[in-house]
Design an enzyme around this catalytic site. Sequence first.
Site, PDB file in Angstrom:
ATOM      1  N   THR A 120      -4.365   4.533   7.235  1.00 14.33           N
ATOM      2  CA  THR A 120      -4.519   5.985   7.291  1.00 14.33           C
ATOM      3  C   THR A 120      -3.728   6.585   8.447  1.00 14.33           C
ATOM      4  O   THR A 120      -3.486   5.907   9.453  1.00 14.33           O
ATOM      5  CB  THR A 120      -6.018   6.319   7.468  1.00 14.33           C
ATOM      6  OG1 THR A 120      -6.163   7.670   7.849  1.00 14.33           O
ATOM      7  CG2 THR A 120      -6.666   5.472   8.558  1.00 14.33           C
ATOM      8  N   ASP A 121      -3.409   7.879   8.338  1.00 16.02           N
ATOM      9  CA  ASP A 121      -2.765   8.572   9.474  1.00 16.02           C
ATOM     10  C   ASP A 121      -3.764   8.829  10.606  1.00 16.02           C
ATOM     11  O   ASP A 121      -3.361   9.198  11.704  1.00 16.02           O
ATOM     12  CB  ASP A 121      -2.115   9.887   9.019  1.00 16.02           C
ATOM     13  CG  ASP A 121      -3.100  10.909   8.469  1.00 16.02           C
ATOM     14  OD1 ASP A 121      -4.282  10.574   8.243  1.00 16.02           O
ATOM     15  OD2 ASP A 121      -2.677  12.073   8.250  1.00 16.02           O
ATOM     16  N   GLU A 122      -5.066   8.611  10.334  1.00  7.82           N
ATOM     17  CA  GLU A 122      -6.064   8.889  11.373  1.00  7.82           C
ATOM     18  C   GLU A 122      -5.943   7.916  12.554  1.00  7.82           C
ATOM     19  O   GLU A 122      -6.489   8.179  13.618  1.00  7.82           O
ATOM     20  CB  GLU A 122      -7.475   8.871  10.775  1.00  7.82           C
ATOM     21  CG  GLU A 122      -7.637   9.944   9.713  1.00  7.82           C
ATOM     22  CD  GLU A 122      -9.078  10.150   9.257  1.00  7.82           C
ATOM     23  OE1 GLU A 122      -9.994   9.978  10.063  1.00  7.82           O
ATOM     24  OE2 GLU A 122      -9.259  10.490   8.074  1.00  7.82           O
ATOM     25  N   TYR A 168     -14.397   5.055  12.346  1.00  7.29           N
ATOM     26  CA  TYR A 168     -13.588   4.735  11.157  1.00  7.29           C
ATOM     27  C   TYR A 168     -12.132   4.501  11.546  1.00  7.29           C
ATOM     28  O   TYR A 168     -11.550   3.450  11.251  1.00  7.29           O
ATOM     29  CB  TYR A 168     -13.669   5.866  10.122  1.00  7.29           C
ATOM     30  CG  TYR A 168     -12.570   5.805   9.080  1.00  7.29           C
ATOM     31  CD1 TYR A 168     -12.493   4.744   8.184  1.00  7.29           C
ATOM     32  CD2 TYR A 168     -11.595   6.805   9.001  1.00  7.29           C
ATOM     33  CE1 TYR A 168     -11.471   4.672   7.236  1.00  7.29           C
ATOM     34  CE2 TYR A 168     -10.579   6.747   8.055  1.00  7.29           C
ATOM     35  CZ  TYR A 168     -10.515   5.676   7.176  1.00  7.29           C
ATOM     36  OH  TYR A 168      -9.500   5.604   6.246  1.00  7.29           O
ATOM     37  N   LYS A 199      -9.774   1.071  11.471  1.00  8.63           N
ATOM     38  CA  LYS A 199      -8.530   0.949  10.704  1.00  8.63           C
ATOM     39  C   LYS A 199      -7.363   0.604  11.637  1.00  8.63           C
ATOM     40  O   LYS A 199      -6.505  -0.209  11.300  1.00  8.63           O
ATOM     41  CB  LYS A 199      -8.226   2.249   9.948  1.00  8.63           C
ATOM     42  CG  LYS A 199      -9.156   2.549   8.782  1.00  8.63           C
ATOM     43  CD  LYS A 199      -9.112   1.517   7.667  1.00  8.63           C
ATOM     44  CE  LYS A 199      -7.782   1.502   6.920  1.00  8.63           C
ATOM     45  NZ  LYS A 199      -7.856   0.571   5.741  1.00  8.63           N
TER      46      LYS A 199
END
Length: 367
Positions: free
Chosen positions: A137-139, A163, A167
């Site tokens: 993810t870009d998060e 989260y 990741k």
Amino acid sequence: MNAVRKTLVTGGAGFIGSAVIRHLIDSQDDHVANLDALTYAGNLDSLAAVSSSPRYHFYQVDLADVSALRHVVAEFQPDAVMHLAAESHVDRSIDGPASFIQTNIVGTYNLLEVCRAYWAGLPTGKKASFRFHHISTDEVYGDLHGTTELFTESTAYAPSSPYSASKASSDHLVRAWQRTYGLPVLITNCSNNYGPFHFPEKLIPHVILNALHGKPIPVYGDGLQVRDWLYVEDHARALCRVLDSGEVGETYNIGGHNEKRNIEVVEAICALLEELAPHKPADVSFYRDLICFVKDRPGHDVRYAIDASKIQRELGWQPLETFDSGIRKTVSWYLSNREWWQRVLSGDYRLDRLGGCGDQLEDGGKL
Ligand SMILES: NC(=O)c1ccc[n+]([C@@H]2O[C@H](COP(=O)([O-])OP(=O)(O)OC[C@H]3O[C@@H](n4cnc5c(N)ncnc54)[C@H](O)[C@@H]3O)[C@@H](O)[C@H]2O)c1
């Protein structure tokens, strides 16, 4: 692309994994094994269109179960692994981070080790063409506070939530397995997805379904958080493009060039529902009247925006949907596929695996 590639997809009963499998079966020739634990987020209904294909196989396996992982890999003999299985909901990671650490970090480690042992024993040609594609993810990049900066593949990691931290950890493990052991990996980091078969706890389906039921549409804080939205089928095509043609060891950012404030997304959905579902629940004059602002999520990221120029330039991928076309397709899909989401809301989608005791989805999700 190898015409008879055997692709093991983890998390294939989830939102993005099911889109990837539908793409691999409908538009490519892959034989697909779907490895999924069927947590609350896994829904085999999303694979109904492809599950009778002789090229589709399902294994209900948890990433925690190393001997079961070994068994699946030994039996299926994959040419490629697309690793999507994860705990994926930020709010759930704030309420209970443990399963995020177990699945996203330890589970990825288990899969890497099982794949490394399998890959090491492959004959030379198959060893060279094997790929482990990690979907992220870009998060992991944290957030952006200005209005013009974009996340590139070299942006430093600065995750904010349990989260995104889990990741980020899994991305580091995957990179290390390539540098240390030579496992041929690919990593992709994508922006927020939306589209058909999206679990109703996530922003866009939650807004659609609350509006249709005449329930309040809660929006976090001032609703000015910016997300870069990508239609899920564009993401599935991008992932397959990276798997086919991506360079080993490389990271590719994937995004839709669709930066929107959360409140803009909610208002767009309400406007589409006025047009597409004009018969409203009693006491609702306009869907947008249901919008209410609630206390912000702790650590809420302000803005995400992806620079997806590398995958466009090097692999020739670009999204087919604009936000306007994708959100219209999405709202229309929820209106014409009521049975899919009604079975999620009632818990019936879990009956097969729980022996008849599915839980109703709690209506605690906020946006
Ligand atoms: N949804 C997004 O907007 C988005 C954006 C970028 C990247 N991603 C990444 O893409 C991947 C898929 O996201 P999604 O939205 O489809 O998630 P999802 O929550 O819809 O699906 C996750 C799937 O993984 C399975 N799973 C969970 N724990 C497991 C375990 N321990 N063992 C085996 N299977 C398990 C679930 O049953 C489910 O089918 C995730 O890795 C996520 O981090 C998602």
